[in-house]
Write a protein that holds these residues in place. Structure first.
Motif, mmCIF file in Angstrom:
data_model
loop_
_atom_site.group_PDB
_atom_site.id
_atom_site.type_symbol
_atom_site.label_atom_id
_atom_site.label_comp_id
_atom_site.label_asym_id
_atom_site.label_seq_id
_atom_site.Cartn_x
_atom_site.Cartn_y
_atom_site.Cartn_z
ATOM 1 N N HIS A 22 43.905 38.516 45.359
ATOM 2 C CA HIS A 22 43.810 39.940 45.042
ATOM 3 C C HIS A 22 43.275 40.114 43.616
ATOM 4 C CE1 HIS A 22 45.182 44.035 44.000
ATOM 5 N NE2 HIS A 22 44.777 44.261 45.237
ATOM 6 N N SER A 39 42.985 45.237 49.001
ATOM 7 C CA SER A 39 43.748 44.967 50.232
ATOM 8 C C SER A 39 42.865 45.042 51.479
ATOM 9 C CB SER A 39 44.881 45.986 50.385
ATOM 10 O OG SER A 39 45.682 45.970 49.255
ATOM 11 N N SER A 127 44.355 51.820 50.019
ATOM 12 C CA SER A 127 43.975 52.833 49.026
ATOM 13 C C SER A 127 42.498 53.191 49.167
ATOM 14 C CB SER A 127 44.270 52.321 47.621
ATOM 15 O OG SER A 127 43.496 51.189 47.357
ATOM 16 N N HIS A 196 43.844 54.170 39.754
ATOM 17 C CA HIS A 196 44.224 53.856 41.131
ATOM 18 C C HIS A 196 45.057 55.023 41.684
ATOM 19 C CE1 HIS A 196 46.049 51.632 44.471
ATOM 20 N NE2 HIS A 196 45.012 50.809 44.354
ATOM 21 N N THR A 213 41.215 49.133 43.950
ATOM 22 C CA THR A 213 40.835 48.186 42.885
ATOM 23 C C THR A 213 39.359 47.771 43.004
ATOM 24 O OG1 THR A 213 41.737 46.344 44.178
ATOM 25 C CG2 THR A 213 43.171 47.308 42.503
HETATM 26 P P1 13P Z 1 44.116 47.839 46.393
HETATM 27 O O1 13P Z 1 44.038 47.796 47.879
HETATM 28 O O2 13P Z 1 43.425 49.019 45.798
HETATM 29 O O3 13P Z 1 43.636 46.556 45.788
HETATM 30 O O4 13P Z 1 45.635 48.053 45.965
HETATM 31 C C1 13P Z 1 46.599 47.115 46.200
HETATM 32 C C2 13P Z 1 47.819 47.389 45.453
HETATM 33 O O5 13P Z 1 48.858 46.857 45.772
HETATM 34 C C3 13P Z 1 47.767 48.313 44.344
HETATM 35 O O6 13P Z 1 48.947 48.273 43.620
#
Ligand code: 13P
Length: 301
Positions: A22, A39, A127, A196, A213
């Motif tokens: 990640h 993610s 997200s 975010h 992200t």
């Molecule tokens: P992303 O999917 O935007 O990488 O977010 C993962 C996450 O756990 C943010 O805290």
């Protein structure tokens, strides 16, 4: 190359493993990974890999999602204690009660959740696609959104949909205060504020861009701007600085450091490949229902 890195690379080949990480992982972990992303990108990469073993450097729900999607693969985590407090903020019983209260509602669950919660859900989202997933649902339907209240409120602000939002939050993003962002904006008046959607609505209101992200990485790369105030976990600064050496990145808060994301390191990655630990599995009946929610998300174009 250090001997630990060369041993990891050698074993990775021998075991037919792919290392995915990640965007918040330690710099040295990101640098040896075959894929680094958000993610959604991690789930999509896991779904299409031909490797036998997925060594997942992230937190537990991410590896669990890979294990649900790729039931024919071995999914390993270097440190099984890398959890996600947000994912633990709703229990299966609490979601069952909420569904009883709103029996006709559609349940949309953030990927930062346990397999049991996904198994009780109609749709999963990340997200990067949360607004798109909610927009794709029938307009006359109430939506139960769990477990992140900040992402839920952001979706509500973008869609105006009828939503019941669970009260969970990410402690790391909660530490980013609007007062700090305001101070940084005064110090760097030309900077773009990029955050975010797990940030509070006060912080989101101060931003120029709200994104996952990987979306933050794309925005900063493509922007004409030179200075950016970054409102998310500070592990992302490694890739931002590496990929944009001529730009300046300032964390909105130095305290937004996720202790779980930092549990994985090179030593644990090597031990993981040597001893084939720690295997992440999900019981079949939970995995089958959870997979439905994830697949319905992946099908929304
Ligand atoms: P992303 O999917 O935007 O990488 O977010 C993962 C996450 O756990 C943010 O805290």
């Amino acid at each position: 190359m250090s001997s630990i890195i060369s041993r990891i690379l050698e074993l990775k080949q021998k075991r037919d493993a792919i290392i995915v990480a990640h965007n918040y992982q330690l710099p040295e972990v990101q640098d040896i990974a075959d894929y680094v992303g958000d993610s959604l990108g991690l789930a999509q990469t896991a779904a299409k890999t031909k490797a036998e073993i997925i060594l997942f450097c992230g937190v537990h729900f991410m590896a669990e999602t890979a294990s649900i999607i790729c039931d024919d693969k071995i999914v390993l985590m270097p440190d099984p204690y890398a959890g996600c407090p947000l994912a633990n903020m709703i229990t299966p019983r609490q979601l069952r009660e909420l569904k009883k209260q709103y029996p006709d509602a559609i349940v949309v669950t953030y990927i930062n959740s346990s397999a049991e919660i996904k198994a009780q859900s109609d749709y999963c989202c990340t997200s990067s696609n949360a607004v798109k997933v909610v927009r794709a649902l029938p307009e006359n339907k109430k939506i139960i959104f769990v477990p992140d209240r900040h992402l839920g409120n952001y979706i509500l602000s973008q869609t105006g949909r009828d939503m019941v939002i669970w009260n969970g939050y990410c402690p790391t993003h909660q530490r980013i205060l609007s007062e700090e962002v305001k101070k940084k904006k005064e110090l760097y008046p030309s900077a773009k504020v990029v955050v975010h959607p797990e940030c509070t609505s006060e912080v989101i209101a101060l931003s120029d861009k709200v994104s996952s992200t990987s979306g933050i990485l794309t925005y900063c790369k493509e922007s004409q701007g030179k200075t950016f105030i970054i409102g998310t976990e500070i592990g992302i600064l490694h890739r931002l600085r590496k990929e944009n050496p001529d730009k300046v990145f300032i964390p909105a808060s130095d305290l937004s450091d996720c202790p779980n994301m930092k549990l994985n390191n090179l030593e644990k990655i090597l031990w993981s490949l040597e001893d084939m630990v720690y295997r992440i599995t999900v019981p079949d009946e939970i995995a089958t229902s959870a997979k439905g929610a994830i697949q319905r998300m992946l099908e929304i174009k």
